[in-house]
Design a protein around this motif. Structure first.
Motif, short mmCIF file in Angstrom:
data_model
loop_
_atom_site.label_atom_id
_atom_site.label_comp_id
_atom_site.label_asym_id
_atom_site.label_seq_id
_atom_site.Cartn_x
_atom_site.Cartn_y
_atom_site.Cartn_z
N ALA A 1 -3.13 -3.13 9.80
CA ALA A 1 -3.42 -3.60 8.44
C ALA A 1 -4.45 -2.70 7.76
N ASP A 2 -5.38 -2.18 8.56
CA ASP A 2 -6.41 -1.28 8.00
C ASP A 2 -5.77 -0.01 7.44
N VAL A 3 -4.79 0.51 8.18
CA VAL A 3 -4.09 1.72 7.72
C VAL A 3 -3.36 1.40 6.41
N VAL A 4 -2.77 0.21 6.35
CA VAL A 4 -2.05 -0.20 5.12
C VAL A 4 -3.02 -0.22 3.95
N LYS A 5 -4.18 -0.83 4.18
CA LYS A 5 -5.16 -0.97 3.10
C LYS A 5 -5.63 0.42 2.60
N SER B 1 0.39 -9.60 2.25
CA SER B 1 -0.92 -9.16 2.72
C SER B 1 -0.73 -7.84 3.48
N ASP B 2 -1.84 -7.14 3.71
CA ASP B 2 -1.73 -5.86 4.44
C ASP B 2 -1.13 -6.08 5.83
N LYS B 3 -1.46 -7.21 6.43
CA LYS B 3 -0.95 -7.53 7.77
C LYS B 3 0.58 -7.73 7.70
N GLU B 4 1.02 -8.40 6.65
CA GLU B 4 2.47 -8.64 6.50
C GLU B 4 3.21 -7.34 6.20
N ILE B 5 2.53 -6.44 5.49
CA ILE B 5 3.16 -5.14 5.17
C ILE B 5 3.39 -4.33 6.45
N VAL B 6 2.49 -4.48 7.42
CA VAL B 6 2.66 -3.79 8.71
C VAL B 6 4.03 -4.13 9.30
N LEU C 1 5.27 -4.11 -2.60
CA LEU C 1 5.08 -5.21 -1.64
C LEU C 1 3.75 -5.90 -1.87
N TRP C 2 2.75 -5.10 -2.15
CA TRP C 2 1.41 -5.65 -2.43
C TRP C 2 1.46 -6.55 -3.68
N ALA C 3 2.14 -6.05 -4.72
CA ALA C 3 2.25 -6.84 -5.95
C ALA C 3 3.09 -8.10 -5.73
N ASP C 4 3.93 -8.07 -4.70
CA ASP C 4 4.77 -9.23 -4.41
C ASP C 4 4.02 -10.27 -3.58
N GLY C 5 2.75 -10.00 -3.35
CA GLY C 5 1.92 -10.98 -2.66
C GLY C 5 1.85 -10.80 -1.16
#
Lengths: 243, 205
Positions: B182-186, B169-174, B163-167
């Motif tokens: 988002a911090d946990v994602v990062k 953001s950490d917020k969007e991954i949440v 997902l990160w490579a697909d662009g």
């Protein structure tokens, strides 16, 4: 971990210009750090490649499905050709059946009665008038009682169009065709806003189906069309059929 | 000139204008995924056209088209596509270039040459001297091994990194996965990268 965060900040363009220069200088001066940056770039590249591989797989599936559906369309087209030929034959046969073969006028009348005389519309007002009482009885299936009610009204007012019309309909439902015809004949020339008595009379004749009834019904239908009376469309539809 | 689209393709084109498609491609989640599939499907008639024109195998042409579609999607996402031409024309040009590259490789018998990973867009920001060092180090990377280790990371890490490579953001991954912030994602993402490095280095040395 700390270096990874730092490396990512650089590639996300989050570092100020001065720190960016320091970062690049560190690559030149610190071999371990340079290796970490190279690993970050390689990892990112390989993850991206994997992502694209997955997407390509998905595209392949979609493309194959699309092509299968195209191939199926070809088969469907062939099926359609045969189906169209079969349908044409059916249309010809049914066309002959409906338009060339003489229609059963009784059947037409039955269909009309079934469709329109199933129930009679009762006023939504809380206070029912005497005609509504008759219609309620009709709707409850109490046909003789309904007829009695309408005739009671007619006895007090022989010009009550609604009561006469419904008395005719109830008589028709009770298969008392002569009585129905008499009621409809009484009002067929009344100038009211909506007067379907002529077609009701035609229907009664079509149902009775005595000698000459069919011709008389046909004549009534023609009158409806010529004089642009109620149920003109039904009359036109029926007259298009071979009687 | 790009080939003439079929009726169904034209209908699809009308269904979603370039603008709408671009907006969805820049978005996230299911809309983005659908937009990517739509872009691929809408112009997939290029594949048959390519087969006739370039006399390459279906597999080669399909790969070239899929790569071209992915490249265009990437260009749209990172705003490199400026909209000076339609998506169709742009995609056709990229696809054509890929087919020509493929033909060149076939005719000069270069397809067996080992291909190193291409330089990522972000690397262009590095100064020339730094870039040169990173390039040399990357050339030493065993990409097959790295790929193998990526697949050994476990589904959670793998999914997060993809997902990160697909662009995203950490917020969007949440929103996509089951992380709280988002911090946990990062933190998790960086740990996954670190784990990948450890796995890779352990095997390497």
């Amino acid at each position: 971990m700390e270096n990874l965060d730092y490396i990512e900040s650089y590639f996300k363009n989050e570092l100020p210009a001065e720190e960016k220069t320091q970062f690049e200088q560190k690559i030149i001066n610190d071999k371990n750090f340079a290796e970490e940056v190279a690993f970050y770039c390689s990892a990112r590249q390989i993850i991206k490649d994997e992502l694209n591989k997955e997407k390509k797989e998905q595209f392949k599936k979609i493309y194959q499905q699309k092509n299968i559906s195209h191939q199926n369309t070809g088969i469907v087209k062939k099926i359609w050709t045969f189906s169209a030929a079969a349908a044409a034959i059916i249309v010809i046969v049914f066309g002959w059946y409906f338009f060339v073969k003489p229609v059963s006028t009784q059947q037409l009348a039955d269909e009309y009665i079934q469709q329109y005389f199933q129930t009679l519309g009762v006023s939504m007002s809380s206070k029912q008038d005497s005609v509504d009482v008759g219609k309620s009885l009709y709707n409850d299936g109490k046909l003789p009682e309904a007829l009695q009610q309408f005739e009671k009204i007619i006895n007090t007012n022989s010009k009550n169009f609604e009561a006469i019309k419904y008395a005719g309909i109830v008589s028709l439902k009770l298969k008392n065709y002569d009585k129905a015809l008499a009621y409809f004949s009484q009002i067929e020339n009344d100038s009211v806003f909506s007067n379907p008595a002529k077609i009701y009379k035609a229907i009664t004749l079509m149902e009775r189906n005595n000698a000459g009834d069919k011709e008389q019904a046909k004549e009534l239908l023609q009158q409806i069309i010529q004089n642009n009376l109620d149920e003109k469309e039904t009359a036109e539809k029926w007259l298009k059929k071979k009687w | 000139m790009p080939p003439t689209p079929t009726m169904s393709n034209t209908i699809l084109l009308h269904k979603a204008s370039d603008g709408e498609l671009i907006n969805n491609l820049k978005g996230t989640g299911i809309d983005k995924k659908k937009a990517e599939e739509q872009l691929f499907t809408t112009y997939s008639y290029f594949i048959k056209e390519g087969e006739r024109k370039y006399k390459l195998s279906h597999e080669d042409i399909f790969d070239a088209y899929a790569d071209a579609a992915l490249a265009v999607i990437e260009k749209i996402k990172d705003d490199s596509f400026k909209g000076l031409s339609s998506i169709k024309t742009y995609l056709y040009q990229v696809f054509h270039n890929k087919c020509v590259d493929l033909l060149r490789k076939k005719t000069t018998n270069k397809q067996s040459v080992h291909q190193t990973a291409s330089i990522t867009e972000s690397m262009f920001e590095l100064s020339d001297s730094a870039k040169s060092i990173i390039n040399k180090l990357m050339e030493k990377t065993d990409f097959d091994l790295l790929k193998q280790k990526l697949n050994e990371l476990g589904d959670n890490c793998r999914q997060l990194l993809l997902l990160w490579a697909d662009g995203y953001s950490d917020k969007e991954i949440v929103a996509e996965l089951t992380y709280k912030t988002a911090d946990v994602v990062k933190t998790t993402r960086l740990r996954c990268m670190d784990k990948l490095r450890q796995l890779y280095n352990t095997k390497l040395y």
